[in-house]
Write a protein that holds these residues in place. Structure first.
Motif, mmCIF file in Angstrom:
data_model
loop_
_atom_site.group_PDB
_atom_site.id
_atom_site.type_symbol
_atom_site.label_atom_id
_atom_site.label_comp_id
_atom_site.label_asym_id
_atom_site.label_seq_id
_atom_site.Cartn_x
_atom_site.Cartn_y
_atom_site.Cartn_z
ATOM 1 N N UNK A 44 -45.220 34.825 21.870
ATOM 2 C CA UNK A 44 -45.102 33.945 20.716
ATOM 3 C C UNK A 44 -43.689 33.872 20.176
ATOM 4 N N UNK A 45 -42.699 34.119 21.047
ATOM 5 C CA UNK A 45 -41.295 34.140 20.630
ATOM 6 C C UNK A 45 -40.453 33.688 21.817
ATOM 7 N N UNK A 46 -39.944 32.447 21.757
ATOM 8 C CA UNK A 46 -39.227 31.863 22.887
ATOM 9 C C UNK A 46 -37.948 31.178 22.410
ATOM 10 N N UNK A 47 -37.083 30.809 23.371
ATOM 11 C CA UNK A 47 -35.826 30.132 23.052
ATOM 12 C C UNK A 47 -35.387 29.248 24.210
ATOM 13 N N UNK A 48 -34.472 28.333 23.920
ATOM 14 C CA UNK A 48 -33.757 27.559 24.924
ATOM 15 C C UNK A 48 -32.496 27.003 24.264
ATOM 16 N N UNK A 49 -31.575 26.534 25.077
ATOM 17 C CA UNK A 49 -30.337 25.981 24.555
ATOM 18 C C UNK A 49 -30.652 24.725 23.755
ATOM 19 N N UNK A 50 -30.076 24.631 22.568
ATOM 20 C CA UNK A 50 -30.300 23.462 21.723
ATOM 21 C C UNK A 50 -29.373 22.336 22.164
ATOM 22 N N UNK A 51 -29.847 21.099 22.121
ATOM 23 C CA UNK A 51 -28.982 19.980 22.495
ATOM 24 C C UNK A 51 -27.849 19.814 21.490
ATOM 25 N N UNK A 52 -26.722 19.263 21.929
ATOM 26 C CA UNK A 52 -25.556 19.099 21.070
ATOM 27 C C UNK A 52 -25.800 18.141 19.916
ATOM 28 N N UNK A 53 -26.563 17.093 20.161
ATOM 29 C CA UNK A 53 -26.781 16.089 19.123
ATOM 30 C C UNK A 53 -27.966 16.413 18.216
ATOM 31 N N UNK A 54 -28.675 17.505 18.485
ATOM 32 C CA UNK A 54 -29.800 17.916 17.661
ATOM 33 C C UNK A 54 -31.105 17.202 17.972
ATOM 34 N N UNK A 55 -31.076 16.224 18.878
ATOM 35 C CA UNK A 55 -32.277 15.482 19.243
ATOM 36 C C UNK A 55 -32.844 16.072 20.527
ATOM 37 N N UNK A 56 -34.118 16.467 20.534
ATOM 38 C CA UNK A 56 -34.697 17.034 21.755
ATOM 39 C C UNK A 56 -34.677 16.023 22.900
ATOM 40 N N UNK A 57 -34.278 16.486 24.053
ATOM 41 C CA UNK A 57 -34.253 15.631 25.236
ATOM 42 C C UNK A 57 -35.423 15.976 26.141
ATOM 43 N N UNK A 58 -35.912 15.000 26.879
ATOM 44 C CA UNK A 58 -37.046 15.245 27.755
ATOM 45 C C UNK A 58 -36.674 16.105 28.956
ATOM 46 N N UNK A 59 -35.408 16.049 29.382
ATOM 47 C CA UNK A 59 -35.003 16.771 30.590
ATOM 48 C C UNK A 59 -34.286 18.080 30.270
ATOM 49 N N UNK A 60 -34.616 18.691 29.159
ATOM 50 C CA UNK A 60 -33.981 19.947 28.794
ATOM 51 C C UNK A 60 -34.479 21.091 29.670
ATOM 52 N N UNK A 61 -33.773 22.200 29.561
ATOM 53 C CA UNK A 61 -34.171 23.380 30.310
ATOM 54 C C UNK A 61 -35.517 23.907 29.818
ATOM 55 N N UNK A 62 -36.110 24.778 30.594
ATOM 56 C CA UNK A 62 -37.387 25.370 30.236
ATOM 57 C C UNK A 62 -37.197 26.418 29.147
ATOM 58 N N UNK A 63 -38.293 26.783 28.507
ATOM 59 C CA UNK A 63 -38.266 27.830 27.486
ATOM 60 C C UNK A 63 -38.164 29.189 28.155
ATOM 61 N N UNK A 64 -37.475 30.118 27.492
ATOM 62 C CA UNK A 64 -37.294 31.480 28.001
ATOM 63 C C UNK A 64 -37.885 32.473 27.005
ATOM 64 N N UNK A 65 -38.369 33.620 27.482
ATOM 65 C CA UNK A 65 -38.802 34.666 26.551
ATOM 66 C C UNK A 65 -37.583 35.233 25.825
ATOM 67 N N UNK A 66 -37.788 35.754 24.647
ATOM 68 C CA UNK A 66 -36.671 36.221 23.819
ATOM 69 C C UNK A 66 -35.916 37.367 24.490
ATOM 70 N N UNK A 67 -36.568 38.146 25.320
ATOM 71 C CA UNK A 67 -35.874 39.260 25.986
ATOM 72 C C UNK A 67 -34.774 38.746 26.916
ATOM 73 N N UNK A 68 -34.927 37.521 27.433
ATOM 74 C CA UNK A 68 -33.887 36.938 28.282
ATOM 75 C C UNK A 68 -32.642 36.601 27.462
ATOM 76 N N UNK A 69 -32.804 36.244 26.210
ATOM 77 C CA UNK A 69 -31.665 35.959 25.342
ATOM 78 C C UNK A 69 -30.910 37.238 25.003
ATOM 79 N N UNK A 70 -31.630 38.283 24.784
ATOM 80 C CA UNK A 70 -31.004 39.554 24.428
ATOM 81 C C UNK A 70 -30.275 40.175 25.610
ATOM 82 N N UNK A 71 -30.657 39.817 26.847
ATOM 83 C CA UNK A 71 -30.020 40.371 28.041
ATOM 84 C C UNK A 71 -29.032 39.429 28.695
#
Length: 111
Positions: free
Chosen positions: A78-105
């Protein structure tokens, strides 16, 4: 300053979405973090317990989209992340979501 928002679900729990500065060495860019918890305070506490001490939610400027809500509800932590788009608008072709442990590592950028 983190931009974000929340959405209360029919079950009474909430999904909190925050755009935070990237934890990379150069600090450029942002990441979008989603947290599923019983209430907003618990969601922010989960992030603070991971070392993100200066995380606050003021207002509801950027609430989670229905797709983001689905993604966080289907993740076991229940805790995920991904790179935010530069313009703040979600894009359909964005990267997949990652578990939070991947951000910490995440590996540090080469110096």
């Amino acid at each position: 300053m983190a931009v974000g928002g929340f959405c209360r679900l029919p079950s009474g729990s909430v999904v909190v979405a925050l755009n935070l500065p990237s934890p990379t060495v150069d600090g450029t860019g942002c990441v979008r973090v989603l947290v599923h918890a019983q209430n907003r305070a618990r969601a922010l506490t989960r992030l603070r317990n991971l070392g993100m001490r200066a995380v606050y939610l003021r207002g509801n400027a950027s609430p989670p989209t229905p797709d983001e809500i689905t993604a966080v509800l289907h993740h076991p932590d229940g805790l995920i992340w991904r790179t935010a788009p530069d313009d703040g608008v979600p894009a359909l072709s964005q990267e997949l979501w990652h578990p939070i442990r991947a951000l910490r590592r995440r590996p540090a950028a080469p110096a």
